[in-house]
Design a protein around this motif. Structure first.
Motif, PDB file in Angstrom:
ATOM      1  N   GLU A  59       0.818  -1.213   0.000  1.00  0.00           N
ATOM      2  CA  GLU A  59       0.000   0.000   0.000  1.00  0.00           C
ATOM      3  C   GLU A  59       0.853   1.266   0.000  1.00  0.00           C
ATOM      4  N   ASN A  60       1.880   1.284   0.832  1.00  0.00           N
ATOM      5  CA  ASN A  60       2.701   2.486   0.965  1.00  0.00           C
ATOM      6  C   ASN A  60       4.188   2.127   0.849  1.00  0.00           C
ATOM      7  N   PRO A  61       4.744   2.179  -0.357  1.00  0.00           N
ATOM      8  CA  PRO A  61       6.139   1.807  -0.555  1.00  0.00           C
ATOM      9  C   PRO A  61       7.123   2.681   0.226  1.00  0.00           C
ATOM     10  N   GLU A  62       6.774   3.923   0.464  1.00  0.00           N
ATOM     11  CA  GLU A  62       7.692   4.815   1.179  1.00  0.00           C
ATOM     12  C   GLU A  62       7.894   4.367   2.619  1.00  0.00           C
ATOM     13  N   ILE A  63       6.826   3.902   3.266  1.00  0.00           N
ATOM     14  CA  ILE A  63       6.961   3.379   4.630  1.00  0.00           C
ATOM     15  C   ILE A  63       7.863   2.152   4.612  1.00  0.00           C
ATOM     16  N   LEU A  64       7.643   1.263   3.651  1.00  0.00           N
ATOM     17  CA  LEU A  64       8.460   0.062   3.552  1.00  0.00           C
ATOM     18  C   LEU A  64       9.932   0.420   3.338  1.00  0.00           C
ATOM     19  N   LYS A  65      10.206   1.372   2.476  1.00  0.00           N
ATOM     20  CA  LYS A  65      11.589   1.777   2.218  1.00  0.00           C
ATOM     21  C   LYS A  65      12.218   2.412   3.460  1.00  0.00           C
ATOM     22  N   GLU A  66      11.418   3.108   4.258  1.00  0.00           N
ATOM     23  CA  GLU A  66      11.921   3.658   5.529  1.00  0.00           C
ATOM     24  C   GLU A  66      12.334   2.536   6.475  1.00  0.00           C
ATOM     25  N   VAL A  67      11.499   1.498   6.567  1.00  0.00           N
ATOM     26  CA  VAL A  67      11.832   0.351   7.413  1.00  0.00           C
ATOM     27  C   VAL A  67      13.132  -0.286   6.924  1.00  0.00           C
ATOM     28  N   MET A  68      13.262  -0.437   5.617  1.00  0.00           N
ATOM     29  CA  MET A  68      14.472  -1.027   5.050  1.00  0.00           C
ATOM     30  C   MET A  68      15.709  -0.183   5.340  1.00  0.00           C
ATOM     31  N   ALA A  69      15.543   1.118   5.399  1.00  0.00           N
ATOM     32  CA  ALA A  69      16.680   2.015   5.614  1.00  0.00           C
ATOM     33  C   ALA A  69      16.996   2.251   7.080  1.00  0.00           C
ATOM     34  N   SER A  71      15.339   0.482  10.190  1.00  0.00           N
ATOM     35  CA  SER A  71      15.004  -0.401  11.309  1.00  0.00           C
ATOM     36  C   SER A  71      16.230  -1.166  11.813  1.00  0.00           C
ATOM     37  N   ASP A  72      16.232  -1.448  13.108  1.00  0.00           N
ATOM     38  CA  ASP A  72      17.305  -2.242  13.705  1.00  0.00           C
ATOM     39  C   ASP A  72      17.308  -3.659  13.127  1.00  0.00           C
ATOM     40  N   ALA A  73      16.128  -4.204  12.890  1.00  0.00           N
ATOM     41  CA  ALA A  73      16.034  -5.559  12.341  1.00  0.00           C
ATOM     42  C   ALA A  73      16.676  -5.622  10.960  1.00  0.00           C
ATOM     43  N   GLN A  74      16.440  -4.598  10.142  1.00  0.00           N
ATOM     44  CA  GLN A  74      17.050  -4.569   8.817  1.00  0.00           C
ATOM     45  C   GLN A  74      18.559  -4.371   8.927  1.00  0.00           C
ATOM     46  N   ALA A  75      18.996  -3.539   9.863  1.00  0.00           N
ATOM     47  CA  ALA A  75      20.435  -3.326  10.071  1.00  0.00           C
ATOM     48  C   ALA A  75      21.114  -4.641  10.462  1.00  0.00           C
ATOM     49  N   ASP A  76      20.473  -5.416  11.321  1.00  0.00           N
ATOM     50  CA  ASP A  76      21.023  -6.719  11.715  1.00  0.00           C
ATOM     51  C   ASP A  76      21.098  -7.670  10.518  1.00  0.00           C
ATOM     52  N   TRP A  77      20.055  -7.662   9.691  1.00  0.00           N
ATOM     53  CA  TRP A  77      20.021  -8.511   8.499  1.00  0.00           C
ATOM     54  C   TRP A  77      21.108  -8.075   7.516  1.00  0.00           C
ATOM     55  N   ASN A  78      21.325  -6.772   7.401  1.00  0.00           N
ATOM     56  CA  ASN A  78      22.364  -6.267   6.502  1.00  0.00           C
ATOM     57  C   ASN A  78      23.744  -6.774   6.903  1.00  0.00           C
ATOM     58  N   VAL A  79      23.989  -6.903   8.210  1.00  0.00           N
ATOM     59  CA  VAL A  79      25.270  -7.441   8.684  1.00  0.00           C
ATOM     60  C   VAL A  79      25.439  -8.878   8.177  1.00  0.00           C
ATOM     61  N   VAL A  80      24.364  -9.652   8.188  1.00  0.00           N
ATOM     62  CA  VAL A  80      24.405 -11.028   7.699  1.00  0.00           C
ATOM     63  C   VAL A  80      24.622 -11.052   6.185  1.00  0.00           C
ATOM     64  N   MET A  81      23.952 -10.147   5.483  1.00  0.00           N
ATOM     65  CA  MET A  81      23.994 -10.141   4.016  1.00  0.00           C
ATOM     66  C   MET A  81      25.234  -9.456   3.434  1.00  0.00           C
ATOM     67  N   ASP A  82      25.886  -8.579   4.186  1.00  0.00           N
ATOM     68  CA  ASP A  82      27.030  -7.832   3.649  1.00  0.00           C
ATOM     69  C   ASP A  82      28.108  -8.716   3.030  1.00  0.00           C
ATOM     70  N   PRO A  83      28.508  -9.816   3.653  1.00  0.00           N
ATOM     71  CA  PRO A  83      29.535 -10.643   3.012  1.00  0.00           C
ATOM     72  C   PRO A  83      29.009 -11.486   1.844  1.00  0.00           C
ATOM     73  N   ILE A  84      27.703 -11.487   1.652  1.00  0.00           N
ATOM     74  CA  ILE A  84      27.067 -12.334   0.648  1.00  0.00           C
ATOM     75  C   ILE A  84      26.687 -11.564  -0.609  1.00  0.00           C
TER      76      ILE A  84
END
Length: 100
Positions: A59-69, A71-84
């Motif tokens: 419904e609201n892509p801007e809210i989703l993109k904010e969460v991706m940019a 949120s702590d949960a996304q930051a933690d996931w980024n640490v996992v994905m960074d080497p991949i």
């Protein structure tokens, strides 16, 4: 309802690691998305030969993109994905055709 999509590339030799990490996506990450108020209806991720395609009906892509940019949960996931994943400046794709 908006449709948005992204493209990512997996680093050489990391394809199995990418797939393995997605067998158990953290509940905190899923909750961050689902509880964000973005109104996610569909979120699918596809992979082939090191290319990742994500597709969302939201419904609201801007809210989703904010969460991706932000949120702590996304930051933690980024640490996992960074080497991949290959670091990309802009992962978002433009829709160029829709039949339905």
């Amino acid at each position: 309802m908006a449709r948005i999509a992204f493209h990512l590339r997996i680093k050489e030799g990391q394809r199995e690691a990418y797939r393995k990490e997605h067998e158990n996506v953290p509940e905190a990450l899923e909750s961050a998305y689902l509880d964000s108020g973005a109104g996610i209806e569909t979120y699918s991720v596809f992979e082939k030969d090191g290319h990742v395609f994500g597709f969302l009906d939201v419904e609201n892509p801007e809210i989703l993109k904010e969460v991706m940019a932000e949120s702590d949960a996304q930051a933690d996931w980024n640490v996992v994905m960074d080497p991949i994943l290959v670091d990309e400046d802009d992962q978002w794709m433009d829709e160029v055709y829709r039949m339905v």
